[in-house]
Design a protein around this motif. Sequence first.
Motif, mmCIF file in Angstrom:
data_model
loop_
_atom_site.group_PDB
_atom_site.id
_atom_site.type_symbol
_atom_site.label_atom_id
_atom_site.label_comp_id
_atom_site.label_asym_id
_atom_site.label_seq_id
_atom_site.Cartn_x
_atom_site.Cartn_y
_atom_site.Cartn_z
ATOM 1 N N GLY A 1 -7.012 9.705 5.219
ATOM 2 C CA GLY A 1 -6.254 8.464 5.360
ATOM 3 C C GLY A 1 -4.791 8.827 5.424
ATOM 4 O O GLY A 1 -4.457 9.884 5.952
ATOM 5 N N ASP A 2 -3.928 7.965 4.881
ATOM 6 C CA ASP A 2 -2.475 8.177 4.955
ATOM 7 C C ASP A 2 -2.018 8.317 6.408
ATOM 8 O O ASP A 2 -2.358 7.473 7.215
ATOM 9 C CB ASP A 2 -2.034 9.382 4.109
ATOM 10 C CG ASP A 2 -1.963 9.063 2.614
ATOM 11 O OD1 ASP A 2 -1.983 7.879 2.250
ATOM 12 O OD2 ASP A 2 -1.905 10.008 1.811
ATOM 13 N N SER A 3 -1.319 9.408 6.704
ATOM 14 C CA SER A 3 -0.696 9.491 8.025
ATOM 15 C C SER A 3 -1.091 10.728 8.802
ATOM 16 O O SER A 3 -1.571 11.710 8.239
ATOM 17 C CB SER A 3 0.822 9.506 7.870
ATOM 18 O OG SER A 3 1.280 8.256 7.454
ATOM 19 N N ILE B 1 -5.910 9.600 -1.845
ATOM 20 C CA ILE B 1 -5.349 10.248 -3.043
ATOM 21 C C ILE B 1 -5.553 11.755 -2.924
ATOM 22 O O ILE B 1 -6.682 12.240 -2.901
ATOM 23 C CB ILE B 1 -5.993 9.668 -4.328
ATOM 24 C CG1 ILE B 1 -5.698 8.157 -4.392
ATOM 25 C CG2 ILE B 1 -5.454 10.362 -5.578
ATOM 26 C CD1 ILE B 1 -6.466 7.410 -5.445
ATOM 27 N N SER B 2 -4.427 12.468 -2.809
ATOM 28 C CA SER B 2 -4.488 13.909 -2.543
ATOM 29 C C SER B 2 -5.324 14.670 -3.576
ATOM 30 O O SER B 2 -6.125 15.525 -3.212
ATOM 31 C CB SER B 2 -3.084 14.511 -2.496
ATOM 32 O OG SER B 2 -2.332 13.861 -1.512
ATOM 33 N N SER B 3 -5.133 14.331 -4.871
ATOM 34 C CA SER B 3 -5.838 15.089 -5.912
ATOM 35 C C SER B 3 -7.364 14.942 -5.758
ATOM 36 O O SER B 3 -8.114 15.901 -5.966
ATOM 37 C CB SER B 3 -5.387 14.640 -7.300
ATOM 38 O OG SER B 3 -5.559 13.251 -7.428
ATOM 39 N N GLY C 1 -1.057 16.465 5.655
ATOM 40 C CA GLY C 1 -1.327 16.457 4.220
ATOM 41 C C GLY C 1 -2.816 16.526 3.937
ATOM 42 O O GLY C 1 -3.590 17.111 4.702
ATOM 43 N N ALA C 2 -3.233 15.880 2.871
ATOM 44 C CA ALA C 2 -4.614 15.998 2.430
ATOM 45 C C ALA C 2 -5.598 15.331 3.387
ATOM 46 O O ALA C 2 -6.778 15.663 3.410
ATOM 47 C CB ALA C 2 -4.750 15.411 1.029
ATOM 48 N N GLY C 3 -5.137 14.364 4.176
ATOM 49 C CA GLY C 3 -6.024 13.655 5.108
ATOM 50 C C GLY C 3 -6.883 12.636 4.393
ATOM 51 O O GLY C 3 -6.558 12.216 3.278
ATOM 52 N N LYS D 1 0.851 -1.200 0.000
ATOM 53 C CA LYS D 1 0.000 0.000 0.000
ATOM 54 C C LYS D 1 0.880 1.241 0.000
ATOM 55 O O LYS D 1 1.900 1.267 0.691
ATOM 56 C CB LYS D 1 -0.835 0.050 1.281
ATOM 57 C CG LYS D 1 -1.911 -0.980 1.360
ATOM 58 C CD LYS D 1 -2.638 -0.812 2.682
ATOM 59 C CE LYS D 1 -3.564 -1.984 2.928
ATOM 60 N NZ LYS D 1 -3.966 -2.074 4.321
ATOM 61 N N LYS D 2 0.453 2.262 -0.702
ATOM 62 C CA LYS D 2 1.237 3.497 -0.706
ATOM 63 C C LYS D 2 1.166 4.132 0.682
ATOM 64 O O LYS D 2 0.115 4.125 1.332
ATOM 65 C CB LYS D 2 0.736 4.443 -1.807
ATOM 66 C CG LYS D 2 -0.199 5.524 -1.329
ATOM 67 C CD LYS D 2 -0.359 6.657 -2.316
ATOM 68 C CE LYS D 2 -1.383 7.673 -1.810
ATOM 69 N NZ LYS D 2 -0.926 8.676 -0.903
ATOM 70 N N ILE D 3 2.309 4.642 1.165
ATOM 71 C CA ILE D 3 2.319 5.170 2.524
ATOM 72 C C ILE D 3 2.112 6.679 2.567
ATOM 73 O O ILE D 3 2.011 7.265 3.635
ATOM 74 C CB ILE D 3 3.601 4.767 3.294
ATOM 75 C CG1 ILE D 3 4.858 5.105 2.489
ATOM 76 C CG2 ILE D 3 3.559 3.291 3.645
ATOM 77 C CD1 ILE D 3 6.150 4.809 3.214
ATOM 78 N N GLY D 4 2.080 7.308 1.422
ATOM 79 C CA GLY D 4 1.705 8.725 1.385
ATOM 80 C C GLY D 4 2.776 9.691 1.858
ATOM 81 O O GLY D 4 2.484 10.798 2.253
ATOM 82 N N ILE D 5 4.041 9.267 1.815
ATOM 83 C CA ILE D 5 5.093 10.208 2.203
ATOM 84 C C ILE D 5 5.843 10.745 0.992
ATOM 85 O O ILE D 5 6.646 11.654 1.090
ATOM 86 C CB ILE D 5 6.140 9.596 3.151
ATOM 87 C CG1 ILE D 5 6.828 8.422 2.467
ATOM 88 C CG2 ILE D 5 5.536 9.199 4.468
ATOM 89 C CD1 ILE D 5 8.242 8.285 2.895
HETATM 90 MG MG MG Z 1 -1.485 12.276 1.737
#
Ligand code: MG
Length: 335
Positions: free
Chosen positions: A296-298, A212-214, A292-294, A100-104
């Motif tokens: 999910g992620d971190s 996904i930030s976008s 970040g975008a929130g 899974k992508k960790i978003g960093i």
């Molecule tokens: Mg993010």
Amino acid sequence: MIKTTTCGKLYLAGEYAILNPNQVAIIKDIPIYMTAQVTPSEHYSLSSDMFNYSVDLTDDANYALIQESIKTMANYLELKGKVLTPFSLKINGKMEKEGKKIGIGSSGSVTVLTLKALALFYQLHLTKEELFKLAVYTLLKKGDNGSMGDIACIVYESLIYYRSFDRQRVKKWLLEVTLEELLEKDWGFTIKPVKTNLSFTFLVGWTRQPAISSQMIKKVQASIDNHFLSTSKKEVNHLYKALETGDKAKTKESISLLSQLLETLHPSIYSPKLKKLKNATHQLDAVAKSSGAGGGDSGIALVFDEESTLELIKRWQKENITVLYQEKMRGFHDK
Ligand code: MG
Ligand code: PMV
């Protein structure tokens, strides 16, 4: 052979607001790396461990950012009286965990990485500002509409304070002026390393839920108003000052206020798990927020004593939140 790396990044403060010109954010480098290797070759060959095939310079949707970065480098080489010669470029380090992508990272990091590696390969001495501008130029051409704060952090490889430029104005310049003129222009951004004078443990808690930030930006954008922008700017500036002067109380207060500001901006930012991540600091000497975008992620936490650190990690584990990274930050009086 040339080998180089780029780091990951996470927002401490200023998310969403930073999408507007002349706003501010604080972004932390995360030493989890992507690597590029460049070797001279008979033919152009590009490969990334994201995909199970290699390409040459023929347009390929998956390799579009890498290929656009190479075009930028070709233009830049021309300015320096040099030409692009064939090479083999290999990129590794997907910034993933358990598939899974960790978003960093960001899709932008591959642009910085490609430009950085090719500059070394062709023995060009790019300043950090030039590398930033070349990466942004590449991303704007590809229609990226992020704040470029991630790019600034990845280029400076440091905790940074970033003041955003007017992307619409620079996009207009793209059509009107040469690359040389564009690089010479003052775009109106500020990027400066933050010299923290506060001791704390920096923790990154990963929700294991990719976002996904976008897509998040599309959902949230319409809610960004002047009140949000001015409050965010004020508190990020307070936070910057508090970190540099070692003011713990103000640091905690600003991060809490910025967290609340994001929570009221849009309900999709604080996912249930991010709420748990934040609330886990209850009665500890710590402050946490989404990063970040929130969605999910971190999320991140600043923790001010050892006991609180251990307790917070324990509480996160109970919620199935993984510590992705931790770092002891030291104020310079404590060293
Ligand atoms: Mg993010
Ligand atoms: O989730 P991240 O780390 O990609 O951060 C996104 C931050 C935003 O301000 C929401 C978007 C941007 O490009 O600055």
